[in-house]
Scaffold this motif. Structure first.
Motif, PDB file in Angstrom:
ATOM      1  N   CYS A  56       4.480   0.487   3.010  1.00 36.37           N
ATOM      2  CA  CYS A  56       4.023  -0.107   3.803  1.00 36.37           C
ATOM      3  C   CYS A  56       2.452  -0.570   3.666  1.00 36.37           C
ATOM      4  N   TYR A  57       2.113   0.488   3.952  1.00 34.22           N
ATOM      5  CA  TYR A  57       0.653   0.266   4.424  1.00 34.22           C
ATOM      6  C   TYR A  57      -0.422  -0.246   3.010  1.00 34.22           C
ATOM      7  N   ALA A  58       0.281   0.105   1.961  1.00 30.51           N
ATOM      8  CA  ALA A  58      -0.223  -0.090   0.609  1.00 30.51           C
ATOM      9  C   ALA A  58       0.431  -1.463   0.325  1.00 30.51           C
ATOM     10  N   ASN A  59       1.107  -2.282   1.058  1.00 33.03           N
ATOM     11  CA  ASN A  59       1.945  -3.899   0.866  1.00 33.03           C
ATOM     12  C   ASN A  59       1.194  -4.420   1.916  1.00 33.03           C
ATOM     13  N   ASP A  60       0.813  -4.323   3.113  1.00 34.07           N
ATOM     14  CA  ASP A  60       0.348  -4.716   3.550  1.00 34.07           C
ATOM     15  C   ASP A  60       1.553  -5.401   4.895  1.00 34.07           C
ATOM     16  N   ILE A  61       2.572  -4.429   4.979  1.00 37.22           N
ATOM     17  CA  ILE A  61       3.820  -4.727   5.360  1.00 37.22           C
ATOM     18  C   ILE A  61       4.420  -3.828   6.740  1.00 37.22           C
ATOM     19  N   PRO A  62       3.653  -4.946   7.775  1.00 29.66           N
ATOM     20  CA  PRO A  62       4.151  -4.715   9.133  1.00 29.66           C
ATOM     21  C   PRO A  62       5.696  -3.867   9.871  1.00 29.66           C
ATOM     22  N   VAL A  63       5.058  -2.686  10.082  1.00 30.97           N
ATOM     23  CA  VAL A  63       6.831  -1.748  10.429  1.00 30.97           C
ATOM     24  C   VAL A  63       6.682  -1.362  11.916  1.00 30.97           C
ATOM     25  N   GLU A  81       8.742 -10.571   9.413  1.00 25.29           N
ATOM     26  CA  GLU A  81       8.366 -11.134   7.566  1.00 25.29           C
ATOM     27  C   GLU A  81       8.014  -9.080   7.283  1.00 25.29           C
ATOM     28  N   GLY A  82       8.294  -8.281   8.615  1.00 21.67           N
ATOM     29  CA  GLY A  82       8.530  -6.885   8.516  1.00 21.67           C
ATOM     30  C   GLY A  82       9.578  -5.805   8.207  1.00 21.67           C
ATOM     31  N   PHE A 441      -6.313   4.727  14.097  1.00 21.50           N
ATOM     32  CA  PHE A 441      -4.928   5.456  14.079  1.00 21.50           C
ATOM     33  C   PHE A 441      -4.247   3.871  12.644  1.00 21.50           C
ATOM     34  N   ASP A 442      -4.779   2.885  12.750  1.00 20.49           N
ATOM     35  CA  ASP A 442      -3.932   1.804  12.534  1.00 20.49           C
ATOM     36  C   ASP A 442      -4.554   0.197  12.124  1.00 20.49           C
ATOM     37  N   THR A 443      -6.051   1.182  10.954  1.00 17.70           N
ATOM     38  CA  THR A 443      -6.690   0.660  10.718  1.00 17.70           C
ATOM     39  C   THR A 443      -6.289  -1.073  10.107  1.00 17.70           C
ATOM     40  N   LYS A 444      -5.428  -1.128   9.231  1.00 22.38           N
ATOM     41  CA  LYS A 444      -4.143  -2.643   9.562  1.00 22.38           C
ATOM     42  C   LYS A 444      -3.948  -3.660  10.768  1.00 22.38           C
ATOM     43  N   GLY A 445      -3.204  -2.699  11.540  1.00 22.04           N
ATOM     44  CA  GLY A 445      -2.700  -3.524  12.762  1.00 22.04           C
ATOM     45  C   GLY A 445      -1.388  -3.564  11.952  1.00 22.04           C
ATOM     46  N   LEU A 446      -0.666  -2.670  11.051  1.00 21.97           N
ATOM     47  CA  LEU A 446       0.480  -3.272  11.114  1.00 21.97           C
ATOM     48  C   LEU A 446       1.910  -1.751  10.994  1.00 21.97           C
ATOM     49  N   LEU A 447       1.557  -1.022  11.531  1.00 21.60           N
ATOM     50  CA  LEU A 447       2.160  -0.750  13.062  1.00 21.60           C
ATOM     51  C   LEU A 447       2.438  -1.711  14.524  1.00 21.60           C
TER      52      LEU A 447
END
Length: 480
Positions: A56-63, A81-82, A441-447
């Motif tokens: 998910c991190y590599a593909n910018d998928i929200p979790v 979309e996650g 903790f979460d640079t891309k804001g995915l969590l």
């Protein structure tokens, strides 16, 4: 999104892609707002969780991580979309150490199951939310849950020693230690109550405490709810710290008594439940002191449980307050705010005034000892506009808590429910610090994106709504 990748690292039955299989995950216990997740995964090992998060991190998928789904603030509402990451299969008690008085458990272990597992050692796990028969320890950590005994024994943050978590990049890290302190920043406290926004919990080490040799519950009835609120503040100001100190108003008492038959006086405007524990001599002496104080504050009846069974029955009524409310109304919104105890009576009066203003019924159920309020606003979602009016009522309750020097949550978290009120409680500089912690903790804001901490743009829009829409203060919730 290439969700089918997950079938390469998980059994096919552990990857849910059809609308029918995903529907059960579209909301938590805040069911008024729902979103169908893009995909649901049900791993059963830490390695699988790491692989899922790395992808998910590599593909910018929200979790969005999810436990039992008993949360009341929309914290586990999925992303359209996650990935909805269910930890239901992480349901094992790994180790019990009666000497150390601790237990290592997976996040999907039910709260009550911990106490049941250690009962033979004379120990138990203190935090006891009303949903403890179903809620999981991972969710308790995420929301920093409390319960009826948190006044004396603390919230979740006071009763855990160590967490094992997986970061969004898939790294497994340990926070805290089995000792009572650890070096460095107190990241254990930071992760507790972080609502799944910083990391995914895969193991929790909890503290266990010895069961008190003796305990009794006292029930006090009042003919005025404000007298009951003043009595709570008065007892604690006198230096007495009960194990639990709860309050219910007349509507709550009647709903519970009809459901549980706990022996509550249905003609009372409010009741207090006060539990003392310790040695038998300590408890008996304390009960006399508390009874005297409650009578001074206007109690019309004080009743001490005759034995442990009656004490348990009194508590069973309190813990059944939420399902009891569900029997008398099509829907209800359970609020959660905390105020200084000295303002209990004033806030109760304010809530009753708001009930008249919005023409909606309300049942007041409080962890009165620590000022944690749980007003249940009664409504019918089938009536056009009533949900929106209910949310506006709830928003004003939270704003009242802030005005009294309190906070917008005690144990349910912010989620999506209270995200607008975060703009009132915190200024821009404070919110920017929250975002900085999130980014560390979460640079891309995915969590768990879009939850708990609002953007500054959202706060600006919310402020504009206050100015231009008057009473209509609750803007449409963002869909994630």
């Amino acid at each position: 999104m290439n969700f089918k990748y997950f079938t390469e690292i998980l059994p096919p039955e552990a990857v849910l892609l059809s609308q029918e299989s995903k529907r059960v995950y579209e909301c938590d216990a805040m069911s008024a707002h729902r979103v169908m997740p893009g995909c649901v995964v049900l791993p059963d090992s830490v390695e699988q969780v790491q692989a899922i998060l790395s992808y998910c991190y590599a593909n910018d998928i929200p979790v969005v991580a999810r436990g039992a789904g008993t949360g009341l603030s929309g914290g586990a509402m999925p992303h359209a979309e996650g990935v909805l990451l269910s930890l239901a299969k992480f349901n094992q008690i790994v180790e019990i150490d009666p000497i150390q008085r601790s237990a290592r458990v997976q996040p999907g272990v039910r709260n009550l199951a911990i106490s049941e597992a250690v009962k033979s050692f004379g120990l138990y796990y203190a935090p006891d939310p009303s949903s403890q028969i179903a809620c999981t320890i991972g969710g308790n950590v995420a929301e920093n849950s409390g319960g009826v005994h948190c006044l004396k024994y603390g919230l979740t943050v006071h009763n855990i020693l160590q967490l094992k978590v997986v970061t969004i990049e898939g790294e497994l890290i340990t926070i805290g230690s089995h000792a009572y302190d650890s070096a460095g920043y107190d990241l254990l406290a930071l992760l507790t109550g972080s609502e799944g926004m910083l990391a995914v919990i895969v193991e929790v080490t909890v503290k266990l405490i010895p069961k008190a040799p003796f305990s009794r519950v006292l029930l006090a009835a009042f003919d005025d709810i404000e007298k009951a609120g003043n009595a709570v503040a008065g007892v604690i100001a006198d230096g007495i710290i009960p194990a639990g100190f709860e309050m219910m108003d007349k509507a709550g008492v009647r709903a519970v008594e009809d459901f549980v038959h706990a022996g509550y006086p249905t003609d009372a405007e409010a009741i207090l439940l006060c539990e003392l524990d310790g040695t038998e001599e300590e408890v008996q002496t304390g009960l006399k002191e508390v009874e005297s104080l409650l009578m001074q504050y206007g109690a019309i009846e004080v009743r001490v449980a005759t034995d442990e069974a009656e004490s348990e029955l009194f508590w069973a009524g309190r813990k059944a307050a939420f399902p009891a409310a569900g029997r008398i109304t099509p829907d209800y919104l359970c609020m959660d705010g905390t105020i200084p105890r000295k303002h209990l009576a004033e806030v109760l009066a304010g809530i009753n005034a708001l009930s008249e203003k919005y023409k909606l019924g309300v049942i007041n159920v409080f962890h009165a000892g620590d000022g944690n309020l749980h007003p249940l606003i009664l409504y019918d979602v089938a009536i056009p506009g009533e949900l929106k009016r209910t949310e506006a009522f709830g928003s004003e309750i939270l704003q009242l808590c802030i005005a009294m020097g309190g906070t917008i949550t005690g144990e349910h978290g912010v989620g999506i429910e209270k995200i607008n009120e975060m703009c009132i409680q915190f200024n821009d500089d404070e919110l920017e610090q929250f975002h900085a912690v999130k980014a560390a903790f979460d640079t891309k804001g995915l969590l768990n994106p879009g939850k708990a901490v609002p953007t500054l743009n959202r706060c600006a829009e919310f402020g504009a709504m206050h100015v231009h829409r008057g009473e209509d203060k609750f803007p449409e919730l963002e869909r994630y």
